[in-house]
Design an enzyme around this catalytic site. Structure first.
Site, PDB file in Angstrom:
ATOM      1  N   VAL A 111       0.702  -1.187  -0.087  1.00 26.62           N
ATOM      2  CA  VAL A 111      -0.073   0.012   0.013  1.00 26.62           C
ATOM      3  C   VAL A 111       0.816   1.315  -0.129  1.00 26.62           C
ATOM      4  CG1 VAL A 111      -1.698   1.229   1.035  1.00 26.62           C
ATOM      5  CG2 VAL A 111      -1.693  -1.305   1.180  1.00 26.62           C
ATOM      6  N   LYS A 170      -3.402   0.434  -3.205  1.00 30.59           N
ATOM      7  CA  LYS A 170      -2.951  -1.085  -2.943  1.00 30.59           C
ATOM      8  C   LYS A 170      -2.702  -1.558  -4.426  1.00 30.59           C
ATOM      9  CE  LYS A 170      -5.128  -3.834  -0.261  1.00 30.59           C
ATOM     10  NZ  LYS A 170      -6.102  -4.793   0.360  1.00 30.59           N
ATOM     11  N   ASP A 199     -11.139 -11.354   8.555  1.00 31.52           N
ATOM     12  CA  ASP A 199      -9.832 -10.763   8.867  1.00 31.52           C
ATOM     13  C   ASP A 199      -9.580  -9.576   9.578  1.00 31.52           C
ATOM     14  OD1 ASP A 199      -6.904 -11.383   8.935  1.00 31.52           O
ATOM     15  OD2 ASP A 199      -6.630 -10.260   6.956  1.00 31.52           O
TER      16      ASP A 199
END
Length: 665
Positions: free
Chosen positions: A369, A382, A478
């Site tokens: 990133v 990204k 996540d």
């Protein structure tokens, strides 16, 4: 003589079965059907407190704030009315709301305790689970959303002496209204324990007594005189209610018309920015897309849409155009969703100073990133290889459909044959992880207690949104402190949706079975064992985040005294649960001193920190049934934040700086 083998015995058994079936039909509550799973409304639940059930107990039972509880006035039966947000559960297509129940005994079944505590307002699927003292059980409460004729619906379980006529008089509504809402054909055919919905035009009851620690005393039943008086008053006011309602409807239609007109006018800019696409017959390996785009941002949320035609031309007055090559592996379905802006590789290269190391913000699982300045707008870019098509599409499909102030915003994307790029809004303060774990050495600000609670609440709201309020529900898979980003005012946004999954409906609720992915230390036990990802898997990971916020330690910790050759790592969860065993209440916080982040310099309210620790403990329960959902977590953190702001005010500090952060749901 065996009666079961005689005609009389058989007939007796049949009659008993019919009676039991009839009893279950009449006494078991029937939740209201629904179809729009995106709808959210305010509703009320009528609850009759038992002896010694104070306001604090009622708040805990229903997961509400003090202002959400009103009390029935004179002439009632000692009921309280609890305000709750109600929504359509996609799994059962019924209107429900959620709460948690704390088990107070280890004798008996959880099901029996819940049914007794909530007097028929609750639904708990598991009927055989034994009680465990101190366990927190997630359960469903029956509620209802009005079709529009009334402002609210109130769930009410019939008790002895109730009739449709008495309810109409008691709550100032007509019998016809109650019968219409509940589909009652015969108003005389109601029984004790049946659930009914009372239509209301205003908030029921009076404010809860100021002495909140005093249980409500039963009040006498209404006299026949007050019954007649209520009927006369209701009939006298009925015409005015219809007049006011009609005027309100007309006004609402006018407002909707204005909003639609303004939306259509403002959408011209977006329409001009859309791309037309055609397949290049000269290439079998790629698609060519020709777009007309303004030198600004456009995304489905509308936050970056350009609406000044004068800004959308080059110096020569001609519109700007680009040709962009998209790898065939992406397919065309990515363009069927809301349209983010498509950028060129050249723009990505120049905005990030050639992807220089000085612009590198961090390296993730699926790419790096970079900080960028794109058309005078700070962005995060990204950069992924074209082999990460699956993760690229996952983020596109989620972030082009889901928009919330506590979710990072997707601005656009770019692609070549070899690389894929996603462009996000820039989070000036970096990730939560950077501010928790050794922040001084990394040049980051250490967080105060109130900042930590606000960040936790922001992140919880973002998760609640994708779990509960989007048309299709998602699990993130996540959740961790490095995926919680902070803007210039330290407000939190959930990021990195590369592993997000749309959850499907099964007999056990919403879940998706996949290979186990995510980060060690944040993975729920049931997800590790069978790969079943649910919203409760995200709740477990969020509990780990709460423990990190409290302790300042990472999700996995290297055990001291172990040779570096074979370092042993322990989970933060096991360490914090061990510490909480020796901390039965907030007065014993000295036992946890070694487990609280020293960067807070002991400047925190002990009771609030203890409540957050207990909330984290509930989130990481081994059994997902005992974990709260994100809606309940948002309520709990809102209460902790309010209490923390009050605590900060007692220090003669500038509490107004923090109180401005407190927002309604």
């Amino acid at each position: 003589m065996n009666l079961g083998s005689t005609p009389f015995g058989i007939l007796t058994c049949i009659l008993l079965l019919l009676l039991l079936q009839a009893r279950s039909l009449f006494s078991y509550p029937t939740p209201m059907n629904c179809t729009d799973t995106t709808r959210l409304c305010a509703s009320f639940l009528a609850f009759k407190p038992k002896e010694n059930q104070t306001l604090a107990v009622i708040q805990s039972m229903f997961d509400v704030l003090p202002g959400d509880v009103t009390v029935e006035g004179a002439g009632g039966r000692g009921y309280v009315f609890v305000r709750k947000n109600c929504s359509c559960a996609s799994t059962i297509k019924k209107y429900v709301t959620n709460t948690t129940f704390t088990v107070k005994s280890s004798e008996g079944l959880v099901y029996d305790m819940v049914m007794e505590a909530y007097d028929g307002l609750a639904l708990l699927p598991n009927t055989t689970r034994p009680a465990r003292y101190g366990a927190v059980v997630s359960l469903t409460l029956f509620c209802g959303c009005s079709s529009g004729l009334w402002n609210y619906l109130m769930s009410y379980v019939m008790e002895d002496g109730d009739t449709i006529e008495s309810l109409a008089s008691r709550f100032g509504v007509s019998m016809d209204s109650i019968e219409k809402v509940n589909g009652i054909d015969n108003p005389n055919n109601v029984s004790v324990g049946s659930l009914f919905y009372i239509p209301l035009d205003s908030v029921p009851g009076d404010p809860y007594p100021l002495k909140a620690d005093v249980p409500l005393a039963p009040v006498p039943a209404p006299s026949s005189d007050s019954f007649l008086e209520n009927q006369v008053i209701h009939k006298a006011h009925a015409p005015y209610i219809w007049i006011v309602g009609s005027l309100g409807l007309v006004l609402a239609l006018i407002v909707i018309g204005i909003v639609v007109y303004v939306s259509l006018r403002s959408s011209k800019c977006f329409t001009e920015a859309q791309r037309g696409h055609s397949k290049d017959s000269d290439s079998k390996n790629s698609y060519k897309f020709h777009i007309l785009r303004k030198p600004s941002f456009c995304c489905g949320s509308g936050r970056y849409i350009c609406c000044k035609s004068g800004d959308c031309k080059q110096n020569n007055g001609e519109p700007k155009s680009h040709q962009i090559t998209i790898p065939k592996a992406l397919g065309t379905d990515v363009f069927e969703m809301e349209k983010p802006v498509v950028f060129t590789y050249e723009e990505m290269f120049s905005s990030t100073d050639g992807f220089s190391d000085s612009n590198l913000l961090g390296n993730g699982t699926y790419g790096s990133v970079y900080y960028g300045l794109l058309h005078d707008q700070e962005v995060a870019v990204k950069r992924m290889t074209a082999t990460k098509t699956k993760e690229f599409l996952a983020e596109m499909k989620v972030l082009c459909k889901v928009h919330h102030t506590n979710l990072v915003e997707l601005i656009g994307y770019a692609a070549t044959d070899d690389e894929l790029f996603l462009i996000y809004e820039y989070a000036q303060k970096g990730s939560l992880r950077n501010h928790l774990h050794d922040p001084q050495s990394k040049g980051h600000t250490s967080l105060s207690w109130i900042m930590r609670v606000q960040i936790a609440l922001d992140a919880a709201r973002g998760l609640e949104y994708i779990h509960e309020h989007t048309k299709a529900h998602y699990v993130h898979r996540d959740i961790k402190t490095s995926n919680i980003l902070l803007d210039s005012t330290f407000r939190a946004k959930i990021s990195d949706f590369g592993l997000a999954k749309l959850v499907g409906i099964t007999s056990e609720g919403e879940s998706t079975t996949t290979k186990v992915v995510g980060t060690f230390g944040y993975l729920a036990p049931e997800y590790l064992s069978d790969g079943r990802a649910t919203a409760k898997s995200d709740v477990y990971a969020f509990g780990v985040v709460l423990f990190e916020i409290i302790s300042g330690k990472e999700a996995t910790i290297r055990t001291e005294g172990v040779a570096m050759k074979n370092p042993e790592r322990r989970s933060l969860v096991s360490i914090m649960l061990g510490a909480l065993k020796n901390t039965p209440d907030s007065t014993s916080m000295s036992n946890m001193k070694d487990y609280i982040d020293p960067n807070m310099m002991d400047l925190y309210p002990h009771d609030c920190l203890f409540k957050m620790a207990m909330l984290a403990k509930q989130c990481v329960e081994d059994d997902p049934m005992y974990r709260p959902d994100m809606k309940q977590i948002v309520i709990s953190l809102s209460q902790i934040l309010l209490s923390s702001v009050e605590w900060e005010a007692t220090l003669a500090g500038t509490s107004q700086v923090f109180s401005g952060l407190v927002q309604g749901r």
